[in-house]
Scaffold this motif. Sequence first.
Motif, short mmCIF file in Angstrom:
data_model
loop_
_atom_site.label_atom_id
_atom_site.label_comp_id
_atom_site.label_asym_id
_atom_site.label_seq_id
_atom_site.Cartn_x
_atom_site.Cartn_y
_atom_site.Cartn_z
N SER A 174 -21.03 45.90 -153.54
CA SER A 174 -20.01 45.35 -152.64
C SER A 174 -18.63 45.94 -152.90
N ILE A 175 -18.23 46.05 -154.17
CA ILE A 175 -16.88 46.51 -154.49
C ILE A 175 -16.70 47.98 -154.14
N ARG A 176 -17.64 48.82 -154.53
CA ARG A 176 -17.46 50.25 -154.30
C ARG A 176 -17.52 50.60 -152.82
N THR A 177 -18.39 49.91 -152.06
CA THR A 177 -18.48 50.17 -150.62
C THR A 177 -17.17 49.83 -149.92
N ASN A 178 -16.59 48.67 -150.25
CA ASN A 178 -15.31 48.29 -149.64
C ASN A 178 -14.16 49.15 -150.15
N LEU A 179 -14.26 49.58 -151.41
CA LEU A 179 -13.22 50.46 -151.95
C LEU A 179 -13.22 51.81 -151.24
N GLN A 180 -14.40 52.33 -150.93
CA GLN A 180 -14.49 53.59 -150.19
C GLN A 180 -13.87 53.47 -148.81
N LYS A 181 -14.10 52.33 -148.15
CA LYS A 181 -13.50 52.10 -146.83
C LYS A 181 -11.98 52.00 -146.94
N PHE A 182 -11.51 51.31 -147.98
CA PHE A 182 -10.06 51.13 -148.16
C PHE A 182 -9.37 52.46 -148.46
N LEU A 183 -10.00 53.30 -149.26
CA LEU A 183 -9.41 54.59 -149.62
C LEU A 183 -9.68 55.69 -148.60
N GLY A 184 -10.51 55.39 -147.60
CA GLY A 184 -10.82 56.39 -146.59
C GLY A 184 -11.88 57.38 -147.03
N PHE A 185 -12.70 57.03 -148.01
CA PHE A 185 -13.73 57.92 -148.53
C PHE A 185 -15.13 57.57 -148.01
N SER A 186 -15.21 56.61 -147.08
CA SER A 186 -16.53 56.23 -146.57
C SER A 186 -17.11 57.39 -145.77
N PRO A 187 -18.44 57.47 -145.66
CA PRO A 187 -19.07 58.57 -144.93
C PRO A 187 -18.61 58.61 -143.48
N PRO A 188 -18.52 59.80 -142.89
CA PRO A 188 -18.12 59.90 -141.48
C PRO A 188 -19.05 59.11 -140.58
N ARG A 189 -18.53 58.70 -139.44
CA ARG A 189 -19.32 57.88 -138.52
C ARG A 189 -20.58 58.60 -138.06
N GLY A 190 -20.49 59.89 -137.81
CA GLY A 190 -21.64 60.65 -137.36
C GLY A 190 -22.68 60.85 -138.43
N ALA A 191 -22.30 60.63 -139.71
CA ALA A 191 -23.25 60.81 -140.81
C ALA A 191 -23.92 59.53 -141.23
N ALA A 192 -23.63 58.41 -140.55
CA ALA A 192 -24.23 57.14 -140.92
C ALA A 192 -25.72 57.17 -140.70
#
Length: 205
Positions: A174-192
């Motif tokens: 939970s923490i790392r997933t939300n941290l990636q979204k907050f920092l802008g490091f989440s996977p691109p939308r097309g790569a989901a």
Amino acid sequence: MATVLSSFRYADSLVVVGISVCTAFLCEGISWLLIYRTSTYKSLRSSIDKASKKLESMKSTSSSSSSSAGGAVGAPAASSKKPSSRAKKMDRVETSLKESTRDLSLSKFKSGAVVAAVLFVVFGLLNSLFEGRAVAKLPFSPIPLVLKMSHRGLPGTDPTDCSMVFLYFLCSISIRTNLQKFLGFSPPRGAAGAGLFPMPDPKTS
């Protein structure tokens, strides 16, 4: 005095959560050093974003044109070439998107080993600190499948006792997933949902 002592009931769980937060920041820092700041990652992410937007635009255009052409019963046969050429363009864009997504997943392997080593060390440290100790109390009795993990390594039969393994697992995902979204490091939308082993294309099934 009793109030002060009772506030320490959650000391173990706070330690686990705090270490999980610090570990998440450390892992994202390592990923930034090895991946996110590189020109290769930025180029792949940009190409995935452009390809996904182009594909969405082509799909919306195709659906609108097909619905409008549905009323034209006596349309010329030459107009059937347009959908086929549009489908070929969409296939090329989809292929390019899948290749960029695969390359992006491969580029993350470099930091993946380092992050896995950090997580392994942190887990070993926490396991040595809280072995055989309940770090939290669950507000409910979990189902047997969850109970095997939440009560792992704990003495007694109280199903609401929560082990370090279960709490650390929940914090990690939970923490790392939300941290990636907050920092802008989440996977691109097309790569989901894509990666080294993407889901099979429904058109080929």
